[in-house]
Write a protein that holds these residues in place. Structure first.
Motif, short mmCIF file in Angstrom:
data_model
loop_
_atom_site.label_atom_id
_atom_site.label_comp_id
_atom_site.label_asym_id
_atom_site.label_seq_id
_atom_site.Cartn_x
_atom_site.Cartn_y
_atom_site.Cartn_z
N LYS A 210 31.50 -13.66 4.14
CA LYS A 210 30.48 -14.43 3.43
C LYS A 210 29.07 -13.96 3.77
CE LYS A 210 30.16 -18.21 6.83
NZ LYS A 210 30.37 -19.66 7.04
N ASP A 234 40.14 -17.48 -2.30
CA ASP A 234 40.40 -18.87 -1.94
C ASP A 234 39.12 -19.64 -2.19
OD1 ASP A 234 40.84 -21.33 -0.81
OD2 ASP A 234 41.52 -20.58 1.13
N GLU A 235 39.11 -20.52 -3.18
CA GLU A 235 37.89 -21.21 -3.57
C GLU A 235 37.30 -22.05 -2.44
OE1 GLU A 235 38.49 -23.43 -7.11
OE2 GLU A 235 38.86 -21.67 -8.37
N SER A 236 38.09 -22.39 -1.46
CA SER A 236 37.62 -23.24 -0.37
C SER A 236 37.06 -22.45 0.80
CB SER A 236 38.75 -24.15 0.12
OG SER A 236 39.81 -23.38 0.69
N ASN A 237 37.25 -21.11 0.79
CA ASN A 237 36.81 -20.32 1.94
C ASN A 237 36.50 -18.89 1.52
OD1 ASN A 237 36.28 -19.15 4.39
ND2 ASN A 237 38.25 -19.67 5.32
N ASN A 240 38.02 -15.63 3.15
CA ASN A 240 39.37 -15.15 2.86
C ASN A 240 39.39 -14.00 1.87
OD1 ASN A 240 40.59 -16.90 4.62
ND2 ASN A 240 41.05 -18.45 3.08
N TYR A 242 37.09 -11.74 -1.54
CA TYR A 242 36.49 -11.96 -2.85
C TYR A 242 36.40 -10.66 -3.63
CZ TYR A 242 32.51 -10.52 0.10
OH TYR A 242 31.69 -9.88 0.99
#
Length: 294
Positions: A210, A234-237, A240, A242
């Motif tokens: 990130k 993973d939309e929450s993290n 993980n 991109y």
């Protein structure tokens, strides 16, 4: 991927901006790399850019994508076998065996039972298997895009690669026909060269994915590329993994796109940079390279 000091380590591929066009000129997809793209509900797929027609299209079952058994196995380069007496399908790839049984939620990975969300089924005279369960247990990476129902499966076979031990306490595996070594000015910067002359420079950063997005944005914006899309594994993290998609309008009015993939694995990170154009709709990869380090 971690160093001995326990810091999170991500291998970041850097490209010299003035050399981007030269690097993208290499269009060969190497034998050890497989890229499979398909769309749920359509029987046309691509395997390493080549169009393949499946007997039946992939479909959703209980929220899981089901694909023809033989198509998936052969596309990834796996050995496939079917035992009619036990109704078991087996795929073997780089020393890993995955077996599924029609109607059973018990899958076998190297002989050990692993529960599946949905079982393999016979449909229209073809055996269908759960794509993500089989692919990921064989070592592939699966990305599903909800808006378009597109699926990409990427696999790198590193079983016959050489090993390189760097002075920075990192150990790498790389293709036997390639060359690898540190650059003269920085022991934490490794140069990987393909037989076709392209060069891949890897360096290291203890930040998480990130924190690296801004680096990618700056890298391509210098040459006029515009960030179009950010897709999270993973939309929450975001850590993980991109995919970033950049665009640029060419002189003839068409658009070109750069795809930056960051996939985080238990044993390392996959990072790739590829280019597509509207005119050909083909993806040319500046080496999608699986970094294996410890």
């Amino acid at each position: 991927m971690k160093m001995k000091n326990g810091k999170y380590l991500l291998a970041l591929i850097l490209i010299l901006l003035f050399n981007v066009n030269y690097c993208f000129a290499e269009t060969q997809i190497y034998d050890f790399y497989k890229q499979v793209n398909l769309v749920v509900g359509e029987n046309i797929a691509t395997v390493n850019q080549k169009v393949v027609t499946m007997d039946q299209a992939a479909y959703l079952n209980g929220g899981r994508t089901m694909v023809p058994f033989r198509f998936l196995g052969e596309s990834l380069g796996a050995k496939v076998s079917w035992d009619a007496s036990t109704k078991q399908a087996k795929l073997s790839l780089s020393g890993v065996d995955v077996t599924v049984t029609v109607g059973s939620l018990n899958g076998l990975v190297d002989g050990k039972i692993v529960k599946m969300d949905v079982p393999a089924v016979n449909k229209g005279g073809r055996l269908f298997i759960p794509l993500r369960f089989v692919s990921e247990n064989l070592g592939a990476i699966v990305n599903y895009y909800d808006e378009t129902n597109e699926i990409s499966i990427r696999y790198s076979d590193t079983s016959n690669w050489k090993t390189y031990e760097a002075s920075n306490n990192m150990t790498y595996k790389y293709p036997a026909t390639w060359s690898i070594g540190p650059t003269k000015d920085d022991q934490y910067t490794i140069s990987v060269k393909s037989p076709n002359g392209s060069e891949l420079i890897t360096s290291y950063d203890d930040r998480k994915p990130k924190d690296l997005i801004s680096e990618f944005k700056d890298l391509f914006s210098v040459d006029g590329w515009k960030l179009e899309t950010t897709l999270l594994d993973d939309e929450s993290n975001i850590d993980n993994g991109y995919e970033l998609v950049f665009s640029m309008q060419e002189k003839n009015g068409s658009y070109s796109y750069i795809h930056v993939f960051v996939d985080v694995l238990g044993t390392g990170s996959n990072i790739g940079i590829c280019k597509t154009t509207e005119e050909t709709d083909e993806m040319d990869c500046l080496i999608f390279y699986q970094i294996m380090a410890s």
